[in-house]
Scaffold this active site. Structure first.
Site, PDB file in Angstrom:
ATOM      1  N   ASN A  10       9.179   3.335 -11.420  1.00  0.00           N
ATOM      2  CA  ASN A  10       8.754   3.111  -9.956  1.00  0.00           C
ATOM      3  C   ASN A  10       7.695   3.930  -9.656  1.00  0.00           C
ATOM      4  O   ASN A  10       7.270   4.006  -8.241  1.00  0.00           O
ATOM      5  CB  ASN A  10      10.002   3.311  -8.989  1.00  0.00           C
ATOM      6  CG  ASN A  10      11.037   2.143  -9.207  1.00  0.00           C
ATOM      7  OD1 ASN A  10      10.813   0.931  -9.396  1.00  0.00           O
ATOM      8  ND2 ASN A  10      12.366   2.519  -9.140  1.00  0.00           N
ATOM      9  N   CYS A  11       7.201   5.267 -10.222  1.00  0.00           N
ATOM     10  CA  CYS A  11       6.371   6.127 -10.038  1.00  0.00           C
ATOM     11  C   CYS A  11       4.872   5.889 -10.931  1.00  0.00           C
ATOM     12  O   CYS A  11       4.818   5.725 -11.898  1.00  0.00           O
ATOM     13  CB  CYS A  11       6.919   7.463 -10.586  1.00  0.00           C
ATOM     14  SG  CYS A  11       5.652   8.760 -10.621  1.00  0.00           S
ATOM     15  N   GLY A  12       3.822   5.749  -9.847  1.00  0.00           N
ATOM     16  CA  GLY A  12       2.551   5.558 -10.414  1.00  0.00           C
ATOM     17  C   GLY A  12       2.165   6.348 -11.395  1.00  0.00           C
ATOM     18  O   GLY A  12       1.487   5.949 -12.419  1.00  0.00           O
TER      19      GLY A  12
END
Length: 135
Positions: A10-12
């Site tokens: 979920n983390c770019g």
């Protein structure tokens, strides 16, 4: 050694780091650390390899950080490590480990220094082009 990434999909920044590793021709071992957190001993080992203090690895923007009072300077390193083990969301990411060392890859281009044959450039999800200057 196969690269290892402690990853949050979920983390770019984590997604970009993983993509840089793959674009560089390596297939890393991916550990979704929110599902499979490191042991306390391994987290302590990672901190030493990265030459970071627990506070430097703490994800202080997470609401639980303030809720637990971890933003207080009097909280000890051991207490911070215990909190990160109990609440892995508090561990900043992505952490990459290779034969060349270990690093918190924020920004994602920090991973270049850990790879044997890094790509010379990469386009991040947001369109930013980053370049790796060869030594």
């Amino acid at each position: 050694m196969k690269p290892l990434i402690f990853h949050n999909p979920n983390c770019g920044t984590s997604r970009n780091t993983l993509a840089i590793i793959k674009a560089s021709g390596q297939e890393p071992e991916v550990v979704e650390y929110l599902k499979t957190p490191p042991t306390r001993d391994y987290l302590v080992e990672l901190l030493a390899k990265m030459n970071l203090s627990p506070r430097e690895l703490l994800r202080s923007k997470e609401p639980i950080c303030k809720e637990l009072g971890l933003d207080n300077a009097s909280v000890s390193d051991d207490q911070l490590i215990d909190a990160m083990i109990a609440h892995p969301i508090l561990i900043n990411r992505p952490i990459v480990v290779t034969d060349k060392g270990a690093a918190l890859c924020r920004p994602s281009e920090r991973v270049f220094g850990l790879l044997d044959t890094p790509v010379s450039s990469f386009i991040k999800e947001d369109g930013e082009v980053i370049h790796h200057a060869q030594p």
